[in-house]
Design a protein around this motif. Sequence first.
Motif: not given
Length: 198
Positions: A34, A37-38, A107-108, A145, A149, A198
Amino acid sequence: MTSKPPTTTPERAARTITDRLEPKNWIILVTLLMGWHADKLAGIGWGLFAALFTGVIPVLFIKFGERHGYWGDKHVRRRQDRLYVIPGIMASVAVGLVLMYTLGAPSEITALIVAMFASLIVVLAITTAWKVSFHTAVPSGAIATLALAYGPWMLLLCPLVPVIGWSRVKLQDHTLAQVIVGAILGAAVGGGVFALLR
């Protein structure tokens, strides 16, 4: 309470699955993925920071309790012991979350940690009366999750959840109902809260 050593090939396979695919490993995986990805490499740093409070510190807390005889082993098999362990984990997650908000984490990542915290609240509430499976709740939440994403191809990981569930039932650590409820809870609460934030 310690577990008896596995004596048959299926029991040995179940023990390996339970230990290799334990919640801590899923938590570290999902926080790092994550993070990437963010915010790519910077996000990996945030993922490591999140993993510290959601995976590493809780494991150290559990090992401390195991070493001092507060509970039997790293899987905390007795439901009553989990009523002490889960709040300890929640405290670590809460501290990490406050720090991430304060330091401006993506924020993710914060949405992921809030989803984890929400799942812990539900698991704690259920654990007051019944022993739900962390081993299936955590991976199902992680997969949900990650699918939100990265896309639905992450759902290819879903077959691992029933495999883990089988291992928990085979080792007599959970009933079939407990692993099924854990899997549903993880995906519904973890995935649902993450989707909202998200």
